[in-house]
Write an enzyme that holds these catalytic residues in place. Structure first.
Site, PDB file in Angstrom:
ATOM      1  N   GLU B  76     -25.672  -6.673  25.829  1.00 11.83           N
ATOM      2  CA  GLU B  76     -26.990  -7.270  25.579  1.00 11.83           C
ATOM      3  C   GLU B  76     -27.907  -7.110  26.791  1.00 11.83           C
ATOM      4  O   GLU B  76     -29.058  -6.684  26.686  1.00 11.83           O
ATOM      5  CB  GLU B  76     -26.795  -8.763  25.287  1.00 11.83           C
ATOM      6  N   ASP B  80     -31.315  -4.782  26.999  1.00 10.22           N
ATOM      7  CA  ASP B  80     -32.623  -5.387  27.265  1.00 10.22           C
ATOM      8  C   ASP B  80     -33.321  -4.736  28.451  1.00 10.22           C
ATOM      9  O   ASP B  80     -34.488  -4.367  28.385  1.00 10.22           O
ATOM     10  CB  ASP B  80     -32.468  -6.893  27.543  1.00 10.22           C
ATOM     11  N   SER B 281     -32.468  -7.537  19.066  1.00  7.59           N
ATOM     12  CA  SER B 281     -32.468  -7.630  20.526  1.00  7.59           C
ATOM     13  C   SER B 281     -32.775  -6.264  21.131  1.00  7.59           C
ATOM     14  O   SER B 281     -33.004  -6.170  22.337  1.00  7.59           O
ATOM     15  CB  SER B 281     -31.160  -8.197  21.049  1.00  7.59           C
ATOM     16  N   ASP B 323     -47.753   0.061   9.217  1.00  8.71           N
ATOM     17  CA  ASP B 323     -47.311  -0.910   8.205  1.00  8.71           C
ATOM     18  C   ASP B 323     -45.970  -0.444   7.618  1.00  8.71           C
ATOM     19  O   ASP B 323     -45.819   0.712   7.243  1.00  8.71           O
ATOM     20  CB  ASP B 323     -48.383  -1.004   7.102  1.00  8.71           C
ATOM     21  N   VAL B 324     -45.027  -1.336   7.574  1.00 10.69           N
ATOM     22  CA  VAL B 324     -43.716  -1.025   6.990  1.00 10.69           C
ATOM     23  C   VAL B 324     -43.690  -1.654   5.606  1.00 10.69           C
ATOM     24  O   VAL B 324     -43.870  -2.869   5.469  1.00 10.69           O
ATOM     25  CB  VAL B 324     -42.574  -1.585   7.880  1.00 10.69           C
ATOM     26  N   ASP B 349     -45.601  -9.138   6.245  1.00  9.14           N
ATOM     27  CA  ASP B 349     -44.479  -9.592   5.402  1.00  9.14           C
ATOM     28  C   ASP B 349     -43.432 -10.256   6.294  1.00  9.14           C
ATOM     29  O   ASP B 349     -43.401 -10.018   7.509  1.00  9.14           O
ATOM     30  CB  ASP B 349     -43.879  -8.415   4.614  1.00  9.14           C
TER      31      ASP B 349
END
Lengths: 173, 368
Positions: B76, B80, B281, B323-324, B349
């Site tokens: 993680e 990051d 993440s 836009d997805v 959305d």
């Protein structure tokens, strides 16, 4: 006494093992979240400095200005410090905004301070955490001065390395 | 064609050029870790050596706040730091590590306390942490929300991953399940980042929803004014494909606010390049790095940093974002919804928010 956090979740996740109650003389640290002043004004200020149509847009505050805005009232600071001192708790650190107080004390003192609390040590993957197995209360007089006490619940969630990683097969290709 | 998401793929997809790197003196960005997660400087150097060609970048973290433990690096933490420094290239990066000095400390709360006590902080913070709303007390969440306000008024942008469980699921008695929102993703005063995948995972194709992308409606926080019209428009436009209303609270704070690729990343951790790393993440530091670059341009012009972005983001109405519109995320595996949560749609959305950044357009929209 009554509950500050009436909906405290005291369920311990299955992956944590209870290795026993803390010895009364063991040290722990609790974080006291003192009631802030002007939270509604803080919210309104945030709206104004973040709204591109506002003349205040981008006029952010310094930490000192934030502290002046939200700093708990003298009464709150006095009440909380007096309460802690009456239990012999003197080793405390405050933040610049004065709305958090972190204090060291023994488990016995913490359990007397917060009726209902019972501190246990829990272990997962070699990491140990101290939390209360039961909900805590505070004296009614303190309710108007505190938001919550940190260090009794909310065990750390499981990390990615320990199984949260999601790797996919190449099948999608 | 490509073999997974790398900095080069992200920069190409989001139209970032070689020139889109930081240069301001007073700019910085940060990632925060809470789970005894440490990054290893050698991993970052190796990652940048392998994947950092083609854009000016830094290969070292400027400042570590807290104490890094010994031993292995965490995936993680590696993810990051490697990706915020890839989109937010050449920007000074801080690494907050909050293992909790004492067993009784709550690492996330410790981080919040720290922010309340530091006068000089990076302008952008990305955080990949969350808990189920229903596992936290209302008093705790309300206070943490006030802490987010305190950061926002100071001009600090807080970005949280939307979670990797879609709409989530709370199994209740008598089979009456409902979705399970995640906090702090559900706070109205943070910017929440969802996830997408390439339509074809190994081709620079358009993006569809990543089925794990966290999203939904808070059961604790009211819907903030800035998103009311966008969310209402969504609820109106997709009435037929909406899950039953008993599963979610239509008047709650809806999230995520935007998204980025979250699938199939390459990460170097413990000196090993690891493929197929996925999750929001990954998308969160990617967006964080881009906002840092926009801050960079604003600071160079003598403008204040973006601060709390959402009111301005929603004002854009999707302008400057891809836009997805394809795909749904997961939810309860029960008879009523059969694992299907919300679906992407035109405009905002609750799976991908307003969509993914078209960097030059977003820069143009937010620079003035």
């Amino acid at each position: 006494s009554g509950y500050l956090e009436f909906d405290q979740d005291v369920l311990i996740p299955e992956d944590w093992t209870d290795v026993g109650r803390l010895d009364p003389s063991e040290e722990l640290q609790l974080t006291f979240a003192l009631k802030q002043q002007n939270v509604a004004l803080l919210e309104e200020t945030l709206r104004l400095v973040s709204d591109p149509d506002s003349p205040q847009y981008g006029k952010h505050l310094s930490l000192q200005e934030v502290a002046s805005l939200v700093r708990p009232s003298e009464l709150t600071q006095k009440a909380v410090r007096g309460w802690l001192q009456s239990h012999g708790i003197t080793r405390c650190l405050a933040v610049l905004t004065q709305d958090f107080l972190q204090c060291s004390m023994t488990a016995a003192v913490a359990e007397a301070l917060l009726p209902g609390s019972r501190f246990h040590r829990y272990v997962r993957d070699g990491v140990s955490s101290v939390r209360s197995s039961a909900p805590y209360q505070v004296h009614d007089d303190l309710h108007q001065h505190l938001d919550f006490v940190g260090g009794l619940h909310r065990l750390p969630p499981r990390g990615r390395d320990a199984g949260g990683s999601r790797r996919r097969s190449l099948a999608a290709g | 064609l490509h073999l997974g998401v790398t900095p080069a793929i992200l920069r190409e997809r989001y139209n970032m050029t070689e020139a889109d790197v930081g240069s301001a003196q007073n700019n910085s960005q940060a990632v925060a870790q809470f789970l005894e997660q440490y990054y290893h400087p050698a991993d970052l150097a190796e990652f940048m050596g392998m994947f950092g060609r083609g854009f000016q970048h830094q290969s070292q973290v400027a400042r570590v706040v807290g104490t890094q433990g010994a031993g292995k690096a965490g995936l993680e933490a590696s993810l990051d730091v490697e990706y915020i420094m890839s989109t937010g290239a050449n920007i000074s990066t801080w690494f907050f590590t909050n293992p909790g000095r004492h067993e009784s400390q709550e690492p996330f709360l410790q981080w919040m306390v720290l922010l309340s006590n530091m006068s000089d902080l990076p302008w952008v913070h990305t955080v990949s942490y969350g808990d189920d709303e229903d596992s936290l007390s209302a008093a705790y969440m309300a206070r943490i929300n006030a802490e987010f306000m305190k950061a926002g008024v100071r001009g600090i942008s807080l970005l949280f991953a939307s979670g990797d469980s879609g709409a989530g699921c709370k199994h209740q008695d008598k089979g009456q399940n409902c979705f399970r929102p995640s906090f702090p993703a559900s706070s109205p005063y943070v910017t929440t980042v969802g996830g997408t995948s390439f339509k074809n995972p190994f081709k620079m194709s358009y993006e569809v929803t990543d089925y794990i992308s966290g999203g939904g409606f808070s059961n604790v926080f009211e819907m903030p004014e800035y998103q009311v019209s966008a969310v209402k428009a969504y609820l109106k436009s997709v009435t037929e494909s909406l899950p039953p209303q008993s599963y979610f609270n239509t008047s709650g704070r809806a999230y995520p606010d935007m998204a980025a690729l979250s699938d199939n990343y390459w990460v170097v951790s413990n000196r090993v390049p690891i493929p197929w790393v996925s999750g929001t993440s990954a998308s969160t530091p990617v967006v964080g790095g881009m906002l840092s670059l926009i801050n960079d341009q604003r600071l160079l012009q003598g403008l204040p940093p973006l601060g709390f972005l959402n009111p301005r983001l929603y004002r854009l109405q999707g302008q400057a974002l891809f836009d997805v519109t394809e795909g749904c995320h997961l939810s309860c595996l029960d008879e009523q919804v059969q694992g299907k949560g919300f679906c992407a749609a035109r405009s905002w959305d609750p799976v991908t928010g307003w969509g993914t950044p078209d960097y030059p357009a977003l820069l143009a929209a937010l620079r003035s």
